[in-house]
Design a protein around this motif. Structure first.
Motif, PDB file in Angstrom:
ATOM      1  N   ARG A 227       6.417   4.603   6.566  1.00 34.19           N
ATOM      2  CA  ARG A 227       6.464   3.495   5.210  1.00 34.19           C
ATOM      3  C   ARG A 227       6.907   4.042   4.251  1.00 34.19           C
ATOM      4  O   ARG A 227       6.812   4.992   3.770  1.00 34.19           O
ATOM      5  CB  ARG A 227       5.013   2.718   5.264  1.00 34.19           C
ATOM      6  CG  ARG A 227       4.643   1.922   6.632  1.00 34.19           C
ATOM      7  CD  ARG A 227       3.323   1.182   6.301  1.00 34.19           C
ATOM      8  NE  ARG A 227       2.774   0.360   7.180  1.00 34.19           N
ATOM      9  CZ  ARG A 227       3.497  -0.727   7.595  1.00 34.19           C
ATOM     10  NH1 ARG A 227       4.216  -1.131   6.846  1.00 34.19           N
ATOM     11  NH2 ARG A 227       3.030  -1.468   8.636  1.00 34.19           N
ATOM     12  N   ASN A 318      12.654  -0.819   1.348  1.00 33.64           N
ATOM     13  CA  ASN A 318      11.436  -0.925   1.891  1.00 33.64           C
ATOM     14  C   ASN A 318      10.137  -0.990   0.907  1.00 33.64           C
ATOM     15  O   ASN A 318       9.109  -1.485   1.417  1.00 33.64           O
ATOM     16  CB  ASN A 318      10.967  -0.404   3.184  1.00 33.64           C
ATOM     17  CG  ASN A 318      12.361  -0.454   4.369  1.00 33.64           C
ATOM     18  OD1 ASN A 318      12.159  -1.482   4.973  1.00 33.64           O
ATOM     19  ND2 ASN A 318      13.219   0.441   4.306  1.00 33.64           N
ATOM     20  N   GLY A 323       7.208  -1.439   3.521  1.00 35.69           N
ATOM     21  CA  GLY A 323       7.791  -1.913   4.681  1.00 35.69           C
ATOM     22  C   GLY A 323       7.957  -0.550   5.854  1.00 35.69           C
ATOM     23  O   GLY A 323       8.149   0.548   5.316  1.00 35.69           O
TER      24      GLY A 323
END
Length: 340
Positions: A227, A318, A323
């Motif tokens: 992530r 991200n 994300g």
């Protein structure tokens, strides 16, 4: 190639496979004199693997590593698995080696991964098995079924659950099954070779190992999901993985005598390895990437490595939502390591 050097090229492309079009990163060599382009077996495998990975993910085909693990759980050779599933003599071995199965055989492979269903298959083929072979296989399958159905404790309560199904590899695991052993040995390697190694820097080194290996082979090393958080890309479950290593006696953990976190003033937890890493668990290509990351990035400071990770599109696109980072989408854009 006429007296020139071959340069490795990569460029976005599409390819049709089984009447469907897939986007991937095409790799080839180009002669800098004649501009003639060519590939090697290694590059052909890299290009093809990207297509196969996406096709397997889309249609939930069993991946080669899953086929091998299923067979090993039943204690069978590839030839015996092929016999029980009505495949050709070498077909199961070919699937483990990466060959794409037909849709019908893919369904059979998926069904065979469930012990209850596989038991039905084995019963129907009892006559082709030796009596002692059948008895041993029945015993193994029964144990797997009992293990899956055994009560377990959740939030203090005993519950009975269905068989635990391992999640399929996908673009967020680098198309391999998560491997806790490789994760642990990789962590031990960096603690073994780097002084004053703290968590933020360690997690960046893990990211670069996994994504660089995917970039070169279309497969990650550890299968960790990453992530994008404030300090850069991190394995999604790194806290749990490191705690497991402490419980297993692979890491020692203690609070630093003077360092505290800048955001809340809490003491910094530091780790140290209790033994040397076992590099035998890694393939030759994995060992080369680990050494490359260590040599090029290992001596950089935490701040330098964090800043480098912030230049990566994987983090930039991200970070807002913390994300997950797709290996297939972002590995080929790494800026901090060479393509070859």
């Amino acid at each position: 190639m006429a007296n020139g050097y071959a340069l490795l090229r990569q460029e976005p492309d599409t390819q049709t496979f089984r009447k469907e079009e897939f986007s991937y990163m095409y790799h080839c060599y180009e002669c800098e004199v004649t501009h003639e382009r060519f590939t090697t077996t290694e590059l052909d495998n890299l290009n093809t693997s990207q297509i196969y990975n996406q096709y397997r993910e889309k249609y939930q085909f069993v991946f080669p590593e899953q086929a091998r693990r299923v067979r090993e759980r039943y204690g069978l050779s590839a030839a015996r698995m092929a016999l029980l599933l009505d495949f050709g003599p070498n077909q199961y071995s070919n699937y483990e080696a990466g060959e794409m199965p037909s849709a019908s055989n893919a369904k059979i492979l998926r069904l065979a991964s469930d012990p209850v269903t596989f038991l039905t298959i084995v019963r129907s083929k009892k006559e082709i098995l030796r009596p002692n072979e059948y008895a041993k296989l029945r015993g193994l399958i029964d144990e797997l079924i009992d293990e899956a159905q055994a009560p377990r404790r959740v939030a203090g309560l005993m519950v009975r659950s269905a068989a635990q199904v391992e999640s399929d590899p996908d673009q967020y695991t680098g198309y391999v099954l998560p491997d806790s052993e490789k994760f642990a040995e990789l962590v031990l390697f960096f603690f073994q070779h780097l002084d004053n190694l703290f968590k933020v820097k360690l997690l960046k080194l893990l990211f670069y190992c996994d994504f660089q290996h995917y970039r070169l082979t279309a497969h990650a090393i550890t299968g960790q999901r990453y992530r994008a958080i404030q300090h850069g890309p991190v394995p999604q479950e790194y806290g749990q993985r490191l705690q497991e290593m402490v419980q297993q006696g692979l890491l020692d953990a203690s609070f630093h005598k003077s360092m505290v976190h800048s955001d809340d003033g809490s003491p910094v937890l530091v780790y140290s390895a209790t033994r040397k890493a076992n590099l035998d668990v890694f393939t030759a290509s994995e060992q080369l990437v680990i050494e490359q990351v260590f040599q090029r990035l290992g001596k950089k400071s935490r701040a330098e490595l964090e800043n480098l990770s912030h230049t990566e599109r994987a983090w930039q696109e991200n970070k807002e939502k913390n994300g997950q980072i797709s290996y297939q989408e972002y590995a080929y854009d790494l800026r901090s390591l060479p393509l070859a």
